[in-house]
Write a protein that holds these residues in place. Structure first.
Motif, PDB file in Angstrom:
ATOM      1  N   GLN A 142      -8.673  84.569 107.033  1.00 33.96           N
ATOM      2  CA  GLN A 142      -8.044  85.150 108.215  1.00 33.96           C
ATOM      3  C   GLN A 142      -6.565  85.429 107.974  1.00 33.96           C
ATOM      4  O   GLN A 142      -6.037  86.441 108.437  1.00 33.96           O
ATOM      5  N   ASP A 143      -5.892  84.572 107.230  1.00 41.22           N
ATOM      6  CA  ASP A 143      -4.468  84.806 106.921  1.00 41.22           C
ATOM      7  C   ASP A 143      -4.279  86.119 106.161  1.00 41.22           C
ATOM      8  O   ASP A 143      -3.357  86.884 106.432  1.00 41.22           O
ATOM      9  N   LYS A 144      -5.173  86.382 105.205  1.00 40.53           N
ATOM     10  CA  LYS A 144      -5.073  87.629 104.443  1.00 40.53           C
ATOM     11  C   LYS A 144      -5.318  88.832 105.347  1.00 40.53           C
ATOM     12  O   LYS A 144      -4.631  89.844 105.268  1.00 40.53           O
ATOM     13  N   VAL A 145      -6.303  88.711 106.232  1.00 41.58           N
ATOM     14  CA  VAL A 145      -6.602  89.790 107.180  1.00 41.58           C
ATOM     15  C   VAL A 145      -5.410  90.001 108.124  1.00 41.58           C
ATOM     16  O   VAL A 145      -5.051  91.143 108.426  1.00 41.58           O
TER      17      VAL A 145
ATOM     18  N   ARG B 222      -2.296  89.537 107.443  1.00 45.14           N
ATOM     19  CA  ARG B 222      -1.209  90.189 106.702  1.00 45.14           C
ATOM     20  C   ARG B 222      -1.449  91.678 106.507  1.00 45.14           C
ATOM     21  O   ARG B 222      -0.514  92.428 106.228  1.00 45.14           O
ATOM     22  N   MET B 223      -2.715  92.110 106.636  1.00 45.29           N
ATOM     23  CA  MET B 223      -3.051  93.523 106.429  1.00 45.29           C
ATOM     24  C   MET B 223      -3.950  94.029 107.560  1.00 45.29           C
ATOM     25  O   MET B 223      -5.114  94.371 107.335  1.00 45.29           O
ATOM     26  N   PRO B 224      -3.433  94.096 108.769  1.00 42.62           N
ATOM     27  CA  PRO B 224      -4.275  94.553 109.886  1.00 42.62           C
ATOM     28  C   PRO B 224      -4.551  96.057 109.805  1.00 42.62           C
ATOM     29  O   PRO B 224      -3.826  96.806 109.132  1.00 42.62           O
ATOM     30  N   ALA B 225      -5.595  96.488 110.491  1.00 39.88           N
ATOM     31  CA  ALA B 225      -5.924  97.925 110.532  1.00 39.88           C
ATOM     32  C   ALA B 225      -4.712  98.699 111.039  1.00 39.88           C
ATOM     33  O   ALA B 225      -4.030  98.283 111.966  1.00 39.88           O
ATOM     34  N   GLY B 226      -4.435  99.828 110.378  1.00 42.58           N
ATOM     35  CA  GLY B 226      -3.302 100.670 110.743  1.00 42.58           C
ATOM     36  C   GLY B 226      -2.038 100.364 109.964  1.00 42.58           C
ATOM     37  O   GLY B 226      -1.104 101.158 109.974  1.00 42.58           O
ATOM     38  N   SER B 227      -1.999  99.233 109.278  1.00 39.94           N
ATOM     39  CA  SER B 227      -0.785  98.879 108.540  1.00 39.94           C
ATOM     40  C   SER B 227      -0.708  99.639 107.216  1.00 39.94           C
ATOM     41  O   SER B 227      -1.700 100.133 106.692  1.00 39.94           O
TER      42      SER B 227
ATOM     43  N   ILE C 299      -7.711 100.897 107.002  1.00 36.05           N
ATOM     44  CA  ILE C 299      -8.577 101.471 108.051  1.00 36.05           C
ATOM     45  C   ILE C 299      -9.487 100.430 108.687  1.00 36.05           C
ATOM     46  O   ILE C 299      -9.935 100.624 109.806  1.00 36.05           O
ATOM     47  N   GLU C 300      -9.722  99.337 107.975  1.00 34.40           N
ATOM     48  CA  GLU C 300     -10.548  98.266 108.548  1.00 34.40           C
ATOM     49  C   GLU C 300     -10.099  96.947 107.945  1.00 34.40           C
ATOM     50  O   GLU C 300      -9.862  96.854 106.742  1.00 34.40           O
ATOM     51  N   SER C 301     -10.009  95.939 108.788  1.00 34.20           N
ATOM     52  CA  SER C 301      -9.563  94.638 108.336  1.00 34.20           C
ATOM     53  C   SER C 301     -10.273  93.567 109.155  1.00 34.20           C
ATOM     54  O   SER C 301     -10.101  93.493 110.367  1.00 34.20           O
ATOM     55  N   ARG C 302     -11.088  92.766 108.466  1.00 36.27           N
ATOM     56  CA  ARG C 302     -11.840  91.727 109.176  1.00 36.27           C
ATOM     57  C   ARG C 302     -12.287  90.652 108.195  1.00 36.27           C
ATOM     58  O   ARG C 302     -12.230  90.839 106.985  1.00 36.27           O
ATOM     59  N   VAL C 303     -12.726  89.550 108.750  1.00 37.00           N
ATOM     60  CA  VAL C 303     -13.293  88.473 107.942  1.00 37.00           C
ATOM     61  C   VAL C 303     -14.804  88.637 107.949  1.00 37.00           C
ATOM     62  O   VAL C 303     -15.416  88.777 109.010  1.00 37.00           O
TER      63      VAL C 303
ATOM     64  N   ARG D  74     -14.877  85.745 103.568  1.00 33.14           N
ATOM     65  CA  ARG D  74     -14.032  86.510 102.652  1.00 33.14           C
ATOM     66  C   ARG D  74     -13.345  87.607 103.437  1.00 33.14           C
ATOM     67  O   ARG D  74     -13.917  88.170 104.387  1.00 33.14           O
ATOM     68  N   PRO D  75     -12.123  87.917 103.054  1.00 27.84           N
ATOM     69  CA  PRO D  75     -11.435  89.015 103.738  1.00 27.84           C
ATOM     70  C   PRO D  75     -12.018  90.355 103.291  1.00 27.84           C
ATOM     71  O   PRO D  75     -12.350  90.539 102.124  1.00 27.84           O
ATOM     72  N   TYR D  76     -12.182  91.249 104.240  1.00 29.43           N
ATOM     73  CA  TYR D  76     -12.639  92.604 103.932  1.00 29.43           C
ATOM     74  C   TYR D  76     -11.546  93.545 104.420  1.00 29.43           C
ATOM     75  O   TYR D  76     -11.285  93.644 105.625  1.00 29.43           O
TER      76      TYR D  76
END
Length: 175
Positions: free
Chosen positions: A111-114, A116-121, A56-60, A77-79
């Protein structure tokens, strides 16, 4: 015979040294304990069931800290916040792995981790069958850093404890 003020300063110095030693020893032992506990939990998580989840949320997350010289350090850190269902109940979590979230000075890594898991995925969520609110996306722990820090803190505490104990015994015998 020593004056009362000299005796007070000695006792106060010993008290302060004792607090210093206790903080390092206690902190080191706690970090070692947590790293062992998190490592065991990560191993247990390998047998946890999984369920599909949705990001539901993906950001650094960017954090800034300044030292006494005014120099600023930035860490990232990735959130990743996700939701998942277990037996019809919906849960949300932002835990990526077992243990505390780890920040790094490397923006690209976060950012790479974010990315790989964008919002909606859709993601695979591993959850504790005894407590479905306890869930992670990666079945690993960040326990190595805690273990190393725990050992360093414990060694520092012991380095101050033994000479301090010898000095205290010598001073005590002189009374």
């Amino acid at each position: 015979m020593e004056s009362n003020s000299t005796l007070f300063l000695q006792v106060f110095g010993l008290f302060c040294a004792g607090i210093f030693i206790l903080v390092f020893l206690g902190g080191g032992i706690y970090l070692i304990y947590r790293s062992i506990k998190d490592k065991k939990k990560a191993k247990l998580s390998l047998s946890w069931p999984s369920t599909p989840g949705r990001v539901i949320e993906s950001r650094v997350v960017e954090s800034h800290s300044s030292d006494s010289d005014g120099d600023t350090t930035t860490t990232y850190r990735p959130y990743i916040k996700y939701e998942y269902q277990v037996v019809g109940a919906t849960f949300t979590s932002d835990k990526l792995s077992i243990g505390p979230a780890v920040s790094t000075s490397n923006y690209r890594k976060s950012q790479d981790k974010v990315n790989r898991m964008p919002a909606g995925s859709t993601v695979t969520v591993f959850y504790n069958p005894d407590d479905p609110t306890d869930a992670v996306l990666e079945q690993r722990s960040n326990a190595t850093l805690m273990l190393v820090l725990g050992i360093v803190f414990t060694v520092i505490g012991l380095c101050f404890l033994f000479p301090g104990a010898i000095i205290m015994a010598v001073n005590w015998l002189q009374f």
